[in-house]
Design a protein around this motif. Structure first.
Motif, PDB file in Angstrom:
ATOM      1  N   ARG A   2       0.854  -1.190   0.000  1.00 59.45           N
ATOM      2  CA  ARG A   2       0.000   0.000   0.000  1.00 59.45           C
ATOM      3  C   ARG A   2       0.885   1.234   0.000  1.00 59.45           C
ATOM      4  NH1 ARG A   2      -5.361  -0.404   3.571  1.00 59.45           N
ATOM      5  NH2 ARG A   2      -6.213  -2.251   2.559  1.00 59.45           N
ATOM      6  N   ARG A   3       0.448   2.227  -0.727  1.00 57.54           N
ATOM      7  CA  ARG A   3       1.176   3.493  -0.792  1.00 57.54           C
ATOM      8  C   ARG A   3       0.192   4.652  -0.754  1.00 57.54           C
ATOM      9  NH1 ARG A   3       4.871   0.740   0.425  1.00 57.54           N
ATOM     10  NH2 ARG A   3       6.736   0.306  -0.775  1.00 57.54           N
ATOM     11  N   ASP A   4       0.576   5.720  -0.044  1.00 60.63           N
ATOM     12  CA  ASP A   4      -0.152   6.982  -0.081  1.00 60.63           C
ATOM     13  C   ASP A   4       0.524   7.819  -1.162  1.00 60.63           C
ATOM     14  OD1 ASP A   4      -1.385   9.422   0.259  1.00 60.63           O
ATOM     15  OD2 ASP A   4      -0.753   9.698   2.329  1.00 60.63           O
ATOM     16  N   LEU A   5      -0.199   8.111  -2.227  1.00 62.09           N
ATOM     17  CA  LEU A   5       0.408   8.810  -3.360  1.00 62.09           C
ATOM     18  C   LEU A   5       0.393  10.327  -3.233  1.00 62.09           C
ATOM     19  CD1 LEU A   5      -0.837   6.696  -6.405  1.00 62.09           C
ATOM     20  CD2 LEU A   5       1.152   6.355  -4.916  1.00 62.09           C
ATOM     21  N   LEU A   6      -0.372  10.871  -2.298  1.00 61.00           N
ATOM     22  CA  LEU A   6      -0.506  12.330  -2.207  1.00 61.00           C
ATOM     23  C   LEU A   6       0.837  13.063  -2.189  1.00 61.00           C
ATOM     24  CD1 LEU A   6      -2.376  14.729  -2.177  1.00 61.00           C
ATOM     25  CD2 LEU A   6      -2.498  14.528   0.315  1.00 61.00           C
ATOM     26  N   PRO A   7       1.833  12.621  -1.389  1.00 65.49           N
ATOM     27  CA  PRO A   7       3.112  13.352  -1.394  1.00 65.49           C
ATOM     28  C   PRO A   7       3.821  13.348  -2.760  1.00 65.49           C
ATOM     29  CG  PRO A   7       2.994  11.848   0.478  1.00 65.49           C
ATOM     30  CD  PRO A   7       1.828  11.542  -0.407  1.00 65.49           C
ATOM     31  N   LEU A   8       3.435  12.430  -3.642  1.00 64.90           N
ATOM     32  CA  LEU A   8       4.081  12.326  -4.954  1.00 64.90           C
ATOM     33  C   LEU A   8       3.346  13.094  -6.054  1.00 64.90           C
ATOM     34  CD1 LEU A   8       4.817   8.491  -4.845  1.00 64.90           C
ATOM     35  CD2 LEU A   8       6.363  10.364  -4.229  1.00 64.90           C
ATOM     36  N   LEU A   9       2.135  13.553  -5.755  1.00 61.40           N
ATOM     37  CA  LEU A   9       1.310  14.211  -6.783  1.00 61.40           C
ATOM     38  C   LEU A   9       1.594  15.698  -6.822  1.00 61.40           C
ATOM     39  CD1 LEU A   9      -2.052  12.325  -6.142  1.00 61.40           C
ATOM     40  CD2 LEU A   9      -0.210  11.738  -7.727  1.00 61.40           C
ATOM     41  N   LYS A  10       2.795  16.056  -7.233  1.00 62.47           N
ATOM     42  CA  LYS A  10       3.235  17.455  -7.277  1.00 62.47           C
ATOM     43  C   LYS A  10       3.353  17.927  -8.718  1.00 62.47           C
ATOM     44  CE  LYS A  10       5.758  17.191  -2.937  1.00 62.47           C
ATOM     45  NZ  LYS A  10       4.667  17.616  -2.128  1.00 62.47           N
ATOM     46  N   GLY A  11       3.077  19.205  -8.920  1.00 66.95           N
ATOM     47  CA  GLY A  11       3.217  19.791 -10.242  1.00 66.95           C
ATOM     48  C   GLY A  11       1.894  19.895 -10.972  1.00 66.95           C
ATOM     49  N   PRO A  12       1.887  20.699 -12.030  1.00 63.34           N
ATOM     50  CA  PRO A  12       0.659  20.995 -12.769  1.00 63.34           C
ATOM     51  C   PRO A  12      -0.037  19.765 -13.363  1.00 63.34           C
ATOM     52  CG  PRO A  12       2.458  22.417 -13.489  1.00 63.34           C
ATOM     53  CD  PRO A  12       3.033  21.428 -12.538  1.00 63.34           C
ATOM     54  N   ILE A  13       0.713  18.759 -13.799  1.00 61.50           N
ATOM     55  CA  ILE A  13       0.075  17.594 -14.430  1.00 61.50           C
ATOM     56  C   ILE A  13      -0.814  16.838 -13.448  1.00 61.50           C
ATOM     57  CG2 ILE A  13       1.942  15.940 -14.025  1.00 61.50           C
ATOM     58  CD1 ILE A  13       0.924  15.461 -17.289  1.00 61.50           C
ATOM     59  N   PHE A  14      -0.520  16.958 -12.137  1.00 66.17           N
ATOM     60  CA  PHE A  14      -1.304  16.257 -11.121  1.00 66.17           C
ATOM     61  C   PHE A  14      -2.410  17.115 -10.513  1.00 66.17           C
ATOM     62  CE2 PHE A  14       2.798  13.951 -11.024  1.00 66.17           C
ATOM     63  CZ  PHE A  14       2.317  12.685 -11.330  1.00 66.17           C
ATOM     64  N   THR A  58      -5.400  18.216 -11.544  1.00 66.47           N
ATOM     65  CA  THR A  58      -6.744  17.631 -11.666  1.00 66.47           C
ATOM     66  C   THR A  58      -6.864  16.380 -10.810  1.00 66.47           C
ATOM     67  OG1 THR A  58      -6.923  18.462 -13.918  1.00 66.47           O
ATOM     68  CG2 THR A  58      -8.429  16.692 -13.289  1.00 66.47           C
ATOM     69  N   ILE A  59      -5.827  15.575 -10.781  1.00 68.03           N
ATOM     70  CA  ILE A  59      -5.846  14.318 -10.024  1.00 68.03           C
ATOM     71  C   ILE A  59      -5.952  14.592  -8.526  1.00 68.03           C
ATOM     72  CG2 ILE A  59      -4.450  12.278  -9.452  1.00 68.03           C
ATOM     73  CD1 ILE A  59      -3.336  12.607 -12.401  1.00 68.03           C
ATOM     74  N   ARG A  60      -5.262  15.639  -8.050  1.00 66.09           N
ATOM     75  CA  ARG A  60      -5.334  16.011  -6.632  1.00 66.09           C
ATOM     76  C   ARG A  60      -6.703  16.564  -6.265  1.00 66.09           C
ATOM     77  NH1 ARG A  60      -0.432  18.632  -7.752  1.00 66.09           N
ATOM     78  NH2 ARG A  60      -1.583  20.573  -7.734  1.00 66.09           N
ATOM     79  N   GLY A  61      -7.334  17.265  -7.199  1.00 64.03           N
ATOM     80  CA  GLY A  61      -8.567  17.982  -6.900  1.00 64.03           C
ATOM     81  C   GLY A  61      -9.857  17.248  -7.228  1.00 64.03           C
ATOM     82  N   ASP A  62      -9.777  16.087  -7.858  1.00 63.15           N
ATOM     83  CA  ASP A  62     -10.983  15.392  -8.308  1.00 63.15           C
ATOM     84  C   ASP A  62     -10.828  13.896  -8.029  1.00 63.15           C
ATOM     85  OD1 ASP A  62     -13.108  14.243  -9.679  1.00 63.15           O
ATOM     86  OD2 ASP A  62     -12.578  15.093 -11.619  1.00 63.15           O
ATOM     87  N   GLU A  63     -11.614  13.406  -7.080  1.00 62.85           N
ATOM     88  CA  GLU A  63     -11.489  12.000  -6.687  1.00 62.85           C
ATOM     89  C   GLU A  63     -11.708  11.052  -7.861  1.00 62.85           C
ATOM     90  OE1 GLU A  63     -13.318   8.702  -3.601  1.00 62.85           O
ATOM     91  OE2 GLU A  63     -13.956  10.788  -3.425  1.00 62.85           O
ATOM     92  N   ALA A  64     -12.663  11.381  -8.723  1.00 58.13           N
ATOM     93  CA  ALA A  64     -12.926  10.520  -9.884  1.00 58.13           C
ATOM     94  C   ALA A  64     -11.696  10.467 -10.793  1.00 58.13           C
ATOM     95  CB  ALA A  64     -14.146  11.011 -10.654  1.00 58.13           C
ATOM     96  N   ALA A  65     -11.024  11.594 -10.959  1.00 56.44           N
ATOM     97  CA  ALA A  65      -9.811  11.620 -11.783  1.00 56.44           C
ATOM     98  C   ALA A  65      -8.724  10.759 -11.146  1.00 56.44           C
ATOM     99  CB  ALA A  65      -9.322  13.052 -11.972  1.00 56.44           C
ATOM    100  N   PHE A  66      -8.559  10.869  -9.822  1.00 55.84           N
ATOM    101  CA  PHE A  66      -7.562  10.044  -9.137  1.00 55.84           C
ATOM    102  C   PHE A  66      -7.888   8.566  -9.312  1.00 55.84           C
ATOM    103  CE2 PHE A  66      -6.155   7.569  -5.478  1.00 55.84           C
ATOM    104  CZ  PHE A  66      -4.785   7.759  -5.584  1.00 55.84           C
ATOM    105  N   ARG A  67      -9.150   8.206  -9.166  1.00 57.33           N
ATOM    106  CA  ARG A  67      -9.571   6.807  -9.219  1.00 57.33           C
ATOM    107  C   ARG A  67      -9.519   6.225 -10.641  1.00 57.33           C
ATOM    108  NH1 ARG A  67     -11.157   5.183  -4.437  1.00 57.33           N
ATOM    109  NH2 ARG A  67     -12.405   3.402  -5.098  1.00 57.33           N
ATOM    110  N   SER A  68      -9.240   7.054 -11.636  1.00 56.24           N
ATOM    111  CA  SER A  68      -9.089   6.545 -13.007  1.00 56.24           C
ATOM    112  C   SER A  68      -7.694   5.953 -13.239  1.00 56.24           C
ATOM    113  CB  SER A  68      -9.385   7.651 -14.026  1.00 56.24           C
ATOM    114  OG  SER A  68      -8.373   8.641 -13.989  1.00 56.24           O
TER     115      SER A  68
END
Length: 74
Positions: free
Chosen positions: A28-40, A42-52
């Motif tokens: 198991r990994r918590d990815l939040l600390p790795l989701l840095k920068g503009p490309i992430f 949408t992924i940080r701000g939208d659960e559906a995007a993250f879950r894709s």
């Protein structure tokens, strides 16, 4: 055997994922600390995007082209 890579990903609560490795081990990994920068953004701000999230070529990717290095994840 070669490099250990990711064969399966399952999103959990928050930004956690369960990764199945090519060795059969699951981690198991918590990815939040790795989701840095503009490309992430949408992924940080939208659960559906993250879950894709899905696996492609041994690592995790999203439809917007974002990915994370498997060596960092493992």
């Amino acid at each position: 055997m070669g490099l250990v890579r990711i064969s399966k990903v399952a999103p959990l609560d928050g930004f956690e994922v369960e990764l199945t490795l090519t060795t059969g081990e699951t981690i198991r990994r918590d990815l939040l600390p790795l989701l840095k920068g503009p490309i992430f953004e949408t992924i940080r701000g939208d659960e559906a995007a993250f879950r894709s999230i899905r696996v492609e070529d041994g690592t995790v990717v999203w439809p917007n082209g974002a990915d994370l290095c498997p060596d960092v994840l493992i």
